[in-house]
Write an enzyme that holds these catalytic residues in place. Sequence first.
Site, PDB file in Angstrom:
ATOM      1  N   SER A 216       5.765 -57.552  24.043  1.00  0.00           N
ATOM      2  CA  SER A 216       6.010 -56.414  22.799  1.00  0.00           C
ATOM      3  C   SER A 216       5.116 -55.178  21.858  1.00  0.00           C
ATOM      4  O   SER A 216       3.844 -56.360  21.708  1.00  0.00           O
ATOM      5  CB  SER A 216       6.554 -56.962  21.543  1.00  0.00           C
ATOM      6  OG  SER A 216       7.870 -57.742  22.063  1.00  0.00           O
ATOM      7  N   GLY A 218       6.269 -53.474  19.418  1.00  0.00           N
ATOM      8  CA  GLY A 218       5.962 -52.971  17.696  1.00  0.00           C
ATOM      9  C   GLY A 218       7.623 -51.818  17.679  1.00  0.00           C
ATOM     10  O   GLY A 218       7.818 -51.371  19.250  1.00  0.00           O
ATOM     11  N   GLU A 220       6.267 -49.388  19.388  1.00  0.00           N
ATOM     12  CA  GLU A 220       5.913 -48.381  20.091  1.00  0.00           C
ATOM     13  C   GLU A 220       6.949 -48.851  21.662  1.00  0.00           C
ATOM     14  O   GLU A 220       6.810 -48.284  22.774  1.00  0.00           O
ATOM     15  CB  GLU A 220       4.152 -48.340  20.539  1.00  0.00           C
ATOM     16  CG  GLU A 220       3.739 -47.749  19.571  1.00  0.00           C
ATOM     17  CD  GLU A 220       4.190 -46.093  18.983  1.00  0.00           C
ATOM     18  OE1 GLU A 220       3.886 -45.529  20.255  1.00  0.00           O
ATOM     19  OE2 GLU A 220       3.894 -45.731  18.708  1.00  0.00           O
ATOM     20  N   GLY A 247      11.923 -59.420  19.384  1.00  0.00           N
ATOM     21  CA  GLY A 247      11.118 -60.166  20.181  1.00  0.00           C
ATOM     22  C   GLY A 247      11.723 -60.473  21.350  1.00  0.00           C
ATOM     23  O   GLY A 247      11.794 -61.482  22.290  1.00  0.00           O
ATOM     24  N   ASP A 248      12.339 -61.868  19.982  1.00  0.00           N
ATOM     25  CA  ASP A 248      13.443 -63.205  20.740  1.00  0.00           C
ATOM     26  C   ASP A 248      14.751 -62.615  21.368  1.00  0.00           C
ATOM     27  O   ASP A 248      15.217 -62.682  22.562  1.00  0.00           O
ATOM     28  CB  ASP A 248      13.765 -63.823  19.192  1.00  0.00           C
ATOM     29  CG  ASP A 248      13.268 -64.844  18.808  1.00  0.00           C
ATOM     30  OD1 ASP A 248      12.030 -64.143  19.659  1.00  0.00           O
ATOM     31  OD2 ASP A 248      13.115 -64.830  17.495  1.00  0.00           O
TER      32      ASP A 248
END
Length: 313
Positions: A216, A218, A220, A247-248
Amino acid sequence: MIVTVTPNPALDLTWRVERLTVGATHRADAGAARAGGKGLNVARVAHAQGAATLALTTAGGRSGIAFSAELAASGVPHRVVPVTAPTRQSIAIDDEQLGDTTIINERGVNPADTEWAALFGEVVDALPGARVLVVSGSLPPGAPASFIPLLIGTARDAGIPTIVDTSGPALLLAADAGASVLKPNAAELAEATGISDPVDGARSLVARGVELVLLSLGAEGMLAVTASAVLHARLDAPLAGNPTGAGDAGVAACAVLYADGVRDPESVLRRATAWSAAAVLMPLAGDISDEWRALEDRLVVVPRTSTDREDSP
């Protein structure tokens, strides 16, 4: 079936304020309380998207009562191991003006050895019906370092791929134990490996035997790193919203595809990035927007090398 394990669950408390000011007193409407922790967020998203799911976790104390009640009301299939220590709490404060979120996570209390054994027993009982095992979230201070490697090894012996989203030394232990997929963020990867470049850090995990690293970045986007390729996916324009649980949602996408036998890195990356973005549009972790297909169509996916700038196209 996707089996998720959340070794350090939390009762997630979320409030919205007009503007968060340090040192000031704030008034807010009643907040939301939800049974959380990374693995449970994964299970919620996968279940909502129609995947067969079983969430395994623990609960204890007064906070654990509220946690268990909300989880039961959610409709997500689950098994909860009772523990003595109170379930930790996670506090999220959404700033409406800035469009960002401040989070305070309690560390959690280490369960007793017998309680860890009971959670492991639930995993063993669930594996015969599993297509993929997800181990997601932090470990409480003092937790046995062998727990995640034990889960990975048990799943491998049963021929079941494992997706792990954790941090610190546990991330390296998961790689060495043979996790199929690891999903750190850039800060977690740098902390665990000591390597500042995200591509090189991810490659160091692949060198330990990991099939795929989803990293990840973010706003980006996300990287997919394998032994033979590095791909970077991101939206054509950034989104504003609540990144908690993004992210999950990416892990859930990976788990759903792996459970269906899809392991093509680009396919996994596209779906994981789209679901992560769709989670940003929702107020609570564990949900994704129905707009995820439109977001997936907006993705730009390009090869990436360690010498590329993170803001390169």
